[in-house]
Design a protein around this motif. Sequence first.
Motif, PDB file in Angstrom:
ATOM      1  N   ALA A 113      92.981 135.856  12.287  1.00  0.00           N
ATOM      2  CA  ALA A 113      92.269 136.592  11.235  1.00  0.00           C
ATOM      3  C   ALA A 113      92.565 138.085  11.330  1.00  0.00           C
ATOM      4  N   ARG A 114      92.653 138.597  12.535  1.00  0.00           N
ATOM      5  CA  ARG A 114      92.973 140.017  12.734  1.00  0.00           C
ATOM      6  C   ARG A 114      94.385 140.313  12.247  1.00  0.00           C
ATOM      7  N   ILE A 115      95.315 139.428  12.550  1.00  0.00           N
ATOM      8  CA  ILE A 115      96.698 139.587  12.079  1.00  0.00           C
ATOM      9  C   ILE A 115      96.715 139.619  10.551  1.00  0.00           C
ATOM     10  N   ALA A 116      96.020 138.682   9.940  1.00  0.00           N
ATOM     11  CA  ALA A 116      95.990 138.597   8.472  1.00  0.00           C
ATOM     12  C   ALA A 116      95.381 139.849   7.851  1.00  0.00           C
ATOM     13  N   ARG A 117      94.279 140.316   8.404  1.00  0.00           N
ATOM     14  CA  ARG A 117      93.640 141.533   7.857  1.00  0.00           C
ATOM     15  C   ARG A 117      94.551 142.746   7.991  1.00  0.00           C
ATOM     16  N   GLU A 139     101.062 130.636  12.442  1.00  0.00           N
ATOM     17  CA  GLU A 139     100.871 129.705  11.322  1.00  0.00           C
ATOM     18  C   GLU A 139      99.415 129.751  10.854  1.00  0.00           C
ATOM     19  N   GLN A 140      98.483 129.871  11.789  1.00  0.00           N
ATOM     20  CA  GLN A 140      97.072 130.021  11.424  1.00  0.00           C
ATOM     21  C   GLN A 140      96.856 131.336  10.685  1.00  0.00           C
ATOM     22  N   ALA A 141      97.614 132.361  11.061  1.00  0.00           N
ATOM     23  CA  ALA A 141      97.513 133.651  10.372  1.00  0.00           C
ATOM     24  C   ALA A 141      97.926 133.511   8.909  1.00  0.00           C
ATOM     25  N   LYS A 142      98.868 132.606   8.622  1.00  0.00           N
ATOM     26  CA  LYS A 142      99.236 132.355   7.225  1.00  0.00           C
ATOM     27  C   LYS A 142      98.028 131.828   6.446  1.00  0.00           C
ATOM     28  N   ASP A 143      97.314 130.875   7.047  1.00  0.00           N
ATOM     29  CA  ASP A 143      96.109 130.341   6.395  1.00  0.00           C
ATOM     30  C   ASP A 143      95.075 131.431   6.191  1.00  0.00           C
ATOM     31  N   GLU A 144      94.898 132.276   7.205  1.00  0.00           N
ATOM     32  CA  GLU A 144      93.947 133.392   7.104  1.00  0.00           C
ATOM     33  C   GLU A 144      94.380 134.378   6.028  1.00  0.00           C
ATOM     34  N   LEU A 145      95.681 134.602   5.929  1.00  0.00           N
ATOM     35  CA  LEU A 145      96.205 135.522   4.914  1.00  0.00           C
ATOM     36  C   LEU A 145      95.913 134.987   3.521  1.00  0.00           C
ATOM     37  N   ARG A 146      96.100 133.685   3.343  1.00  0.00           N
ATOM     38  CA  ARG A 146      95.752 133.085   2.039  1.00  0.00           C
ATOM     39  C   ARG A 146      94.270 133.305   1.736  1.00  0.00           C
ATOM     40  N   ALA A 147      93.435 133.149   2.745  1.00  0.00           N
ATOM     41  CA  ALA A 147      91.986 133.296   2.549  1.00  0.00           C
ATOM     42  C   ALA A 147      91.618 134.741   2.193  1.00  0.00           C
ATOM     43  N   VAL A 148      92.183 135.721   2.909  1.00  0.00           N
ATOM     44  CA  VAL A 148      91.794 137.121   2.622  1.00  0.00           C
ATOM     45  C   VAL A 148      92.282 137.574   1.257  1.00  0.00           C
ATOM     46  N   PHE A 149      93.320 136.910   0.744  1.00  0.00           N
ATOM     47  CA  PHE A 149      93.801 137.234  -0.597  1.00  0.00           C
ATOM     48  C   PHE A 149      93.227 136.276  -1.649  1.00  0.00           C
ATOM     49  N   GLY A 150      92.323 135.386  -1.233  1.00  0.00           N
ATOM     50  CA  GLY A 150      91.685 134.476  -2.172  1.00  0.00           C
ATOM     51  C   GLY A 150      92.632 133.454  -2.765  1.00  0.00           C
TER      52      GLY A 150
END
Length: 96
Positions: free
Chosen positions: A36-40, A84-95
Amino acid sequence: MATKSEHDDDRWSQDVTEHSDALDLEEDVFTWDDPARIARSLQRSAEASARRKGTPYQSAMSMLTFYLNRAGSTLPEERRRTLEQAKDELRAVFGR
């Protein structure tokens, strides 16, 4: 004529990761343990960039995918899972 070595390829991908023309990344972002930190961080970098060509989401996901692809089989499985989990988190932070 000088030949290009594999070491030059390593430097090229490291240079792209560290000095992307599209995003200014936080130092060592791809080594962090929290997806989640990576994605943010990628989200902030993409939204702040005036040099990106696509949307912030496209730029952030492209940089993450680029890193994963360039690391290839040398990337430890645990690090690959985190990214790979960061990809999922990235999708979430961008809705997405």
